[in-house]
Design a protein around this motif. Structure first.
Motif, PDB file in Angstrom:
ATOM      1  N   ASP A 237      16.223 -36.333 -11.676  1.00 26.20           N
ATOM      2  CA  ASP A 237      15.185 -37.363 -11.829  1.00 26.20           C
ATOM      3  C   ASP A 237      15.659 -38.674 -11.203  1.00 26.20           C
ATOM      4  O   ASP A 237      16.004 -39.621 -11.906  1.00 26.20           O
ATOM      5  N   LYS A 240      14.232 -42.377 -12.282  1.00 24.95           N
ATOM      6  CA  LYS A 240      14.226 -42.769 -13.689  1.00 24.95           C
ATOM      7  C   LYS A 240      14.623 -44.238 -13.871  1.00 24.95           C
ATOM      8  O   LYS A 240      13.980 -44.977 -14.621  1.00 24.95           O
ATOM      9  N   GLU A 244      12.237 -47.198 -15.544  1.00 22.17           N
ATOM     10  CA  GLU A 244      12.646 -47.930 -16.736  1.00 22.17           C
ATOM     11  C   GLU A 244      12.659 -49.433 -16.489  1.00 22.17           C
ATOM     12  O   GLU A 244      12.246 -50.221 -17.348  1.00 22.17           O
TER      13      GLU A 244
END
Length: 300
Positions: A237, A240, A244
């Motif tokens: 991923d 990510k 975030e």
């Protein structure tokens, strides 16, 4: 009076701590499926009384310019920070430090925007052979060891009395002049040296909401096992961290974050979902092309 002044200047200069800088040409094959592609980078090994640091010359210069630019923008107080693509940013992004006298060794490297400090938990175990050869101006002797899932052959010289070398290698009766793995994928050769004044380089203190690759912030110290887990999570991923950061900033009413990027064909992307997909595509392509790691054991 002139002689006294010259003497004072000489004594002052002699009293300043200095760094022994060794230049290594690092040749490496990033893709095990394309051995015709060989990359080169000039690496620096700085040695002083406290230890050593091994790092990329191009990355050091590029980061220094980028840090100065960010500091200028922060001091201006406009609230906007523009990060331009750096010229010759350096292919090699890791750094290795060793502290004397125990040679406590750390590998510093990033995964995405996260920075890690990984302690080396084993010492090189050398087998010194009787074989000798001349490399450049140095008389050297052969030694072999294992590290990170590779077998390495080193040539060291007692002409330079530092028991150190490039990357994580140390512990021989002199400086390592050349070291290469058994597949010929990674080779480091000493090509020069000089004495320099200690670096006064300091990290830029970035605002909490800003995360840049390899700049600002503190490295998180982790074990090799923790690094392997972090790497696998990133490979699965890659976007990510970006998601975030965007979510965190979107919750701050005083902060407006705008992220843009271009595709390889020049198309500008501003939609977050498109950017996430582009980051994932690029990262997975990069991981596939850069599979011939110095330490394969760290990425298994």
């Amino acid at each position: 009076m002139k002689n006294i002044c010259l003497l004072l200047i000489w004594v002052s200069t002699w009293g300043i701590a200095q760094t022994n800088r060794f230049f290594y040409e690092y040749k490496f094959i990033p893709n095990s499926m394309d051995k015709a592609e060989v990359k080169k980078e000039m690496m620096l090994l700085d040695i002083d009384k406290n230890g050593s640091v091994y790092y990329s010359h191009d990355k050091f210069v590029s980061d220094s310019i980028a840090k100065a630019d960010v500091e200028r923008q922060l001091k201006a107080g406009s609230g906007n920070i523009n990060i331009n693509k750096r010229e010759k940013p350096g292919t090699v992004t890791f750094k290795v430090t060793k502290s004397y006298p125990d040679f406590v060794t750390y590998l510093f490297r990033s995964i995405g925007t996260d920075q890690y400090k990984i302690k080396e938990d084993t010492k090189p175990e050398w087998k010194i052979a009787s074989e000798k050869q001349k490399i450049g101006e140095y008389s050297t002797q052969k030694a072999t060891t294992s590290l990170g899932g590779r077998e390495w052959t080193a040539w060291f010289t007692t002409d330079i009395p530092f028991q150190d070398g490039p990357y994580k290698f140390y512990g021989l009766p002199g400086l390592i002049v050349k070291i290469e793995d058994s597949t010929g994928s990674h080779s480091m050769l000493l090509v020069g040296n000089k004495t320099v004044l200690p670096s006064q380089d300091n990290d830029v203190q970035l605002p909490d909401n800003i995360r840049l690759l390899g700049m600002g912030g503190k490295e998180l110290e982790i074990t090799k096992d923790q690094f392997r887990k972090a790497w696998k999570a990133y490979a699965n991923d890659p976007s990510k961290n970006m998601r975030e950061m965007m979510m965190k900033n979107s919750g701050d009413s005083n902060m407006k974050t705008v992220v843009k990027m271009r595709t390889s064909d020049g198309k500008e992307l501003s939609d977050p979902n498109q950017i996430y997909k582009e980051i994932e595509k690029r990262t997975k392509e990069n991981i596939k092309k850069n599979n011939n790691h110095r330490e394969p054991d760290l990425f298994r």
